[in-house]
Design an enzyme around this catalytic site. Structure first.
Site, mmCIF file in Angstrom:
data_model
loop_
_atom_site.group_PDB
_atom_site.id
_atom_site.type_symbol
_atom_site.label_atom_id
_atom_site.label_comp_id
_atom_site.label_asym_id
_atom_site.label_seq_id
_atom_site.Cartn_x
_atom_site.Cartn_y
_atom_site.Cartn_z
ATOM 1 N N ARG A 77 -56.248 2.719 -8.650
ATOM 2 C CA ARG A 77 -56.783 4.085 -8.610
ATOM 3 C C ARG A 77 -55.671 5.057 -9.003
ATOM 4 N NH1 ARG A 77 -58.790 5.565 -2.841
ATOM 5 N NH2 ARG A 77 -60.237 3.879 -3.392
ATOM 6 N N HIS A 122 -54.258 1.999 -3.226
ATOM 7 C CA HIS A 122 -54.897 1.626 -4.489
ATOM 8 C C HIS A 122 -54.031 1.996 -5.689
ATOM 9 C CE1 HIS A 122 -59.001 0.286 -3.381
ATOM 10 N NE2 HIS A 122 -58.856 1.087 -2.340
ATOM 11 N N ASP A 129 -61.319 -3.018 -3.452
ATOM 12 C CA ASP A 129 -62.502 -2.839 -2.605
ATOM 13 C C ASP A 129 -63.609 -3.714 -3.173
ATOM 14 O OD1 ASP A 129 -61.132 -0.879 -1.200
ATOM 15 O OD2 ASP A 129 -62.119 0.794 -2.215
#
Length: 209
Positions: A77, A122, A129
């Site tokens: 992320r 992340h 996830d």
């Protein structure tokens, strides 16, 4: 002038390692707690460190022997996406998805209660996830709460779910732990590689094809 989007050598498009992996990056869509595509998510392409992808392949192989598969909702992320979450959390009146994702949480308390933070594991590239699906149908196993639900129902050991839902959670926890991932007790879907290669580095390259 736009800065070049450089993807580090130690990162990989995970479907190169696991071609049949089901990837549904929720932040590349508006089906998430913000209700909009998140900054930095320009493609439904899952990136992880090579070490994490290799371990995830072992998980997928194990599950497939049980006629099951993985489905991934998020991996690497960008920091800019985390910044987007922070800006959204400060917009107290923007509660478009409250009824679905955080019905019992006051948006003013998202920072205090740990649902939103200025840094995310992340962004280090070794956190993922995910859930388990039936191999033939692609239908996710019932885990007792939706992905990204803010509340105690998402805690791994939440007691007020069915025995079947508990069993499904335990299966996910067991198979991920077996192959070198550690869980996060307040999110049944969240796992980080134990020996992650970048424990102190937060990356910000965009997610692209």
């Amino acid at each position: 002038m736009r800065q070049k989007n450089t993807i580090p050598d130690n990162f990989i498009k995970v479907t190169k390692a696991i071609p049949d992996l089901n990837v549904e990056l929720r932040y590349y869509s508006d089906y998430n707690f913000v209700g909009d595509t998140i900054e930095g998510y320009n493609s439904n392409t899952l990136y992880l460190t090579k070490a994490s992808a290799a371990k995830l392949k072992l998980v997928q192989d194990d599950l497939q022997r049980q006629n099951l598969c993985l489905k991934v909702y998020d991996g690497y992320r960008p920091q800019r996406a985390v910044n987007h979450f922070v800006r959204w959390a400060r917009q107290i009146n923007d509660t478009l998805k409250k009824s679905e994702f955080y019905p019992e949480v006051n948006k003013r308390h998202l920072f205090k209660e740990g649902y939103i933070a200025s840094k995310s594991g992340h962004s280090r590239g070794s956190t993922v996830d995910l859930t388990i699906t039936h191999r033939e149908t692609g239908i996710p196993l019932d885990m007792g709460s939706p992905y990204d639900f803010f509340g105690e129902q998402s805690w791994v050991d939440y007691p007020s779910i069915s025995e079947k839902q508990k069993k499904n959670r335990q299966l996910l926890q067991a198979v991920m732990t077996k192959y070198g991932f550690r869980n996060y007790a307040k999110e049944w879907w969240h796992f980080t590689l134990r020996d992650e290669p970048y424990p102190g580095t937060f990356f910000d390259f965009e997610i692209v094809d």
